[in-house]
Motif scaffolding. Structure first.
Motif, PDB file in Angstrom:
ATOM      1  N   GLY A 250      -5.777 103.874  22.563  1.00  0.00           N
ATOM      2  CA  GLY A 250      -6.099 102.488  22.884  1.00  0.00           C
ATOM      3  C   GLY A 250      -5.538 101.992  24.197  1.00  0.00           C
ATOM      4  N   SER A 251      -5.066 102.900  25.048  1.00  0.00           N
ATOM      5  CA  SER A 251      -4.557 102.500  26.359  1.00  0.00           C
ATOM      6  C   SER A 251      -5.651 102.473  27.416  1.00  0.00           C
ATOM      7  CB  SER A 251      -3.438 103.447  26.815  1.00  0.00           C
ATOM      8  OG  SER A 251      -2.308 103.334  25.977  1.00  0.00           O
ATOM      9  N   GLU A 252      -6.750 103.178  27.170  1.00  0.00           N
ATOM     10  CA  GLU A 252      -7.843 103.204  28.137  1.00  0.00           C
ATOM     11  C   GLU A 252      -9.188 103.212  27.420  1.00  0.00           C
ATOM     12  OE1 GLU A 252      -7.408 106.647  30.600  1.00  0.00           O
ATOM     13  OE2 GLU A 252      -7.573 108.062  28.942  1.00  0.00           O
ATOM     14  N   LEU A 253     -10.218 102.763  28.149  1.00  0.00           N
ATOM     15  CA  LEU A 253     -11.549 102.597  27.569  1.00  0.00           C
ATOM     16  C   LEU A 253     -12.611 103.090  28.540  1.00  0.00           C
ATOM     17  CD1 LEU A 253     -13.491 101.269  25.409  1.00  0.00           C
ATOM     18  CD2 LEU A 253     -13.366  99.201  26.820  1.00  0.00           C
TER      19      LEU A 253
ATOM     20  N   TYR B 208      -2.926  99.742  29.494  1.00  0.00           N
ATOM     21  CA  TYR B 208      -1.581  99.615  28.936  1.00  0.00           C
ATOM     22  C   TYR B 208      -0.705 100.824  29.245  1.00  0.00           C
ATOM     23  CZ  TYR B 208      -4.150  96.110  26.275  1.00  0.00           C
ATOM     24  OH  TYR B 208      -4.944  95.054  25.907  1.00  0.00           O
ATOM     25  N   PHE B 209       0.372 100.590  29.995  1.00  0.00           N
ATOM     26  CA  PHE B 209       1.313 101.640  30.366  1.00  0.00           C
ATOM     27  C   PHE B 209       2.652 101.451  29.646  1.00  0.00           C
ATOM     28  CE2 PHE B 209      -1.644 101.610  33.887  1.00  0.00           C
ATOM     29  CZ  PHE B 209      -1.720 102.934  34.278  1.00  0.00           C
ATOM     30  N   MET B 210       3.421 102.520  29.634  1.00  0.00           N
ATOM     31  CA  MET B 210       4.819 102.483  29.200  1.00  0.00           C
ATOM     32  C   MET B 210       5.695 102.477  30.449  1.00  0.00           C
ATOM     33  SD  MET B 210       5.457 102.819  25.771  1.00  0.00           S
ATOM     34  CE  MET B 210       6.838 103.937  25.491  1.00  0.00           C
TER      35      MET B 210
ATOM     36  N   LYS C 100       5.657 100.526  20.704  1.00  0.00           N
ATOM     37  CA  LYS C 100       5.631 100.796  19.264  1.00  0.00           C
ATOM     38  C   LYS C 100       5.519 102.295  19.037  1.00  0.00           C
ATOM     39  CE  LYS C 100       0.624 100.036  19.202  1.00  0.00           C
ATOM     40  NZ  LYS C 100      -0.484  99.198  18.679  1.00  0.00           N
ATOM     41  N   GLY C 101       5.977 102.744  17.872  1.00  0.00           N
ATOM     42  CA  GLY C 101       5.898 104.149  17.517  1.00  0.00           C
ATOM     43  C   GLY C 101       5.119 104.343  16.235  1.00  0.00           C
ATOM     44  N   PHE C 102       4.447 105.483  16.105  1.00  0.00           N
ATOM     45  CA  PHE C 102       3.635 105.740  14.919  1.00  0.00           C
ATOM     46  C   PHE C 102       3.351 107.230  14.790  1.00  0.00           C
ATOM     47  CE2 PHE C 102       1.222 104.046  18.496  1.00  0.00           C
ATOM     48  CZ  PHE C 102       0.456 105.147  18.849  1.00  0.00           C
ATOM     49  N   LYS C 103       3.026 107.640  13.583  1.00  0.00           N
ATOM     50  CA  LYS C 103       2.672 109.030  13.289  1.00  0.00           C
ATOM     51  C   LYS C 103       1.211 109.262  13.642  1.00  0.00           C
ATOM     52  CE  LYS C 103       2.174 109.899   8.938  1.00  0.00           C
ATOM     53  NZ  LYS C 103       2.499 110.113   7.511  1.00  0.00           N
ATOM     54  N   THR C 104       0.930 110.319  14.414  1.00  0.00           N
ATOM     55  CA  THR C 104      -0.453 110.674  14.723  1.00  0.00           C
ATOM     56  C   THR C 104      -0.865 111.986  14.057  1.00  0.00           C
ATOM     57  OG1 THR C 104       0.189 111.804  16.772  1.00  0.00           O
ATOM     58  CG2 THR C 104      -0.383 109.465  16.930  1.00  0.00           C
ATOM     59  N   GLU C 105       0.113 112.756  13.628  1.00  0.00           N
ATOM     60  CA  GLU C 105      -0.090 113.954  12.819  1.00  0.00           C
ATOM     61  C   GLU C 105       1.131 114.073  11.927  1.00  0.00           C
ATOM     62  OE1 GLU C 105      -0.740 117.536  15.081  1.00  0.00           O
ATOM     63  OE2 GLU C 105      -1.735 116.437  16.693  1.00  0.00           O
TER      64      GLU C 105
ATOM     65  N   GLU D 145       0.752  96.642  23.047  1.00  0.00           N
ATOM     66  CA  GLU D 145      -0.565  96.006  23.049  1.00  0.00           C
ATOM     67  C   GLU D 145      -1.705  97.001  22.874  1.00  0.00           C
ATOM     68  OE1 GLU D 145      -1.282  92.650  25.760  1.00  0.00           O
ATOM     69  OE2 GLU D 145       0.646  93.154  26.664  1.00  0.00           O
ATOM     70  N   ALA D 146      -1.422  98.275  23.019  1.00  0.00           N
ATOM     71  CA  ALA D 146      -2.466  99.292  22.929  1.00  0.00           C
ATOM     72  C   ALA D 146      -2.762  99.644  21.478  1.00  0.00           C
ATOM     73  CB  ALA D 146      -2.040 100.549  23.681  1.00  0.00           C
ATOM     74  N   SER D 147      -4.038  99.724  21.138  1.00  0.00           N
ATOM     75  CA  SER D 147      -4.446 100.212  19.823  1.00  0.00           C
ATOM     76  C   SER D 147      -5.932 100.532  19.867  1.00  0.00           C
ATOM     77  CB  SER D 147      -4.173  99.185  18.719  1.00  0.00           C
ATOM     78  OG  SER D 147      -5.108  98.123  18.752  1.00  0.00           O
TER      79      SER D 147
END
Length: 271
Positions: A70-73, A85-87, A178-183, A193-195
């Motif tokens: 969700g950082s690029e489209l 959206y960058f870090m 934010k952090g999240f599990k992707t696998e 803000e990215a999703s």
């Protein structure tokens, strides 16, 4: 059920088993969607450039691609891309501090170079899958990871450590990232803000597509935002428990059984 206008699909362990090619059955399902005037798109943690390579190798055409969680489209209807959206470097360093107690292999892509701590079998498999479209650099000092901004940073971890990682990450809330599990063995951080869900809304707003006429497919925590944003959210049978809880439906078959194509044929193309 509303008439579906757009199908948006995660890749690994949703559209295909991880690092596998698209099946002929799935290719034909996508082509049939196009004949039925239903838009099709991909949403992934990979970059748009990597996804364009897969799109070409699979002989499909996407109307929308959401990259880097969700950082690029990429808007295929108007043929343009945007990166939003960058870090920031300080945020990336903070992520390493959160992950410090765990045995992990961090990876980050910047300016066409993938920075890794160790060149292991997972890095090799990922590089081969995306046709080596980038240079891999093994860092000598972790400070190289936060020498500049990046879209995201990922950490390959042990599956048995994931519950503790999710618990620790929750203790360090941030308005910036934010952090999240992707696998089951990958934990990632990106701009707050990215999703996938926010980019889906951005694309649909631009083209006057009612979200109730969107069907999204996913399998993991990073897919939840788009499963919830869409009128119909489908989690794969092999998906995580939190993704299943967020979905409206669960596929009858898993990704390694061509579960995506099976669901589309039964519930969208032939309904």
């Amino acid at each position: 059920m509303e008439k579906i206008k757009l199908i948006l699909c995660d890749i690994d362990n949703t559209l295909v088993p991880k690092h596998q090619d698209l099946s002929e059955r799935a290719v034909q399902a996508i082509h049939q969607l196009k004949k039925s005037e239903i838009l099709f798109g991909l949403a992934s943690g990979r970059s748009i450039s990597q996804l364009h390579r897969l799109e070409t190798s699979w002989n499909i055409r996407c109307d929308v691609i959401i990259g880097l969680n969700g950082s690029e489209l990429y808007d295929g209807l108007d043929d343009f891309s945007e990166q939003l959206y960058f870090m920031e470097p300080a945020w990336i360093k903070a992520c390493f501090e959160i992950m410090a107690p765990f045995d992990c292999n961090p990876t980050l892509r910047r300016d066409g170079i993938s920075y890794v701590r160790n060149y292991d079998k997972n890095v090799a498999a990922s590089s081969a899958y995306i046709k080596n479209d980038h240079q891999v650099h093994i860092v000598k000092d972790d400070a190289e990871f936060w020498q500049g901004p990046a879209f995201k940073v990922g950490f390959r971890v042990k599956a048995e450590d994931m519950p503790a990682i999710e618990k620790r990450a929750a203790k360090f809330p941030s308005q910036a990232f934010k952090g999240f599990k992707t696998e089951n063995t990958m934990f990632e951080f990106c701009n707050a803000e990215a999703s996938k869900g926010s980019m889906l809304k951005r694309f649909c707003s631009r083209h006057d597509i009612d979200l109730q006429q969107v069907c999204c497919f996913g399998d993991m925590t990073n897919d939840i935002s788009m499963l919830q944003a869409a009128g119909i959210g489908v989690c794969m049978l092999n998906g995580s428990e939190d993704a299943k809880a967020a979905a409206d439906f669960i596929s009858e078959k898993a990704a390694d059984e061509d579960g995506w194509a099976d669901y589309v044929e039964k519930h969208i193309l032939n309904r």
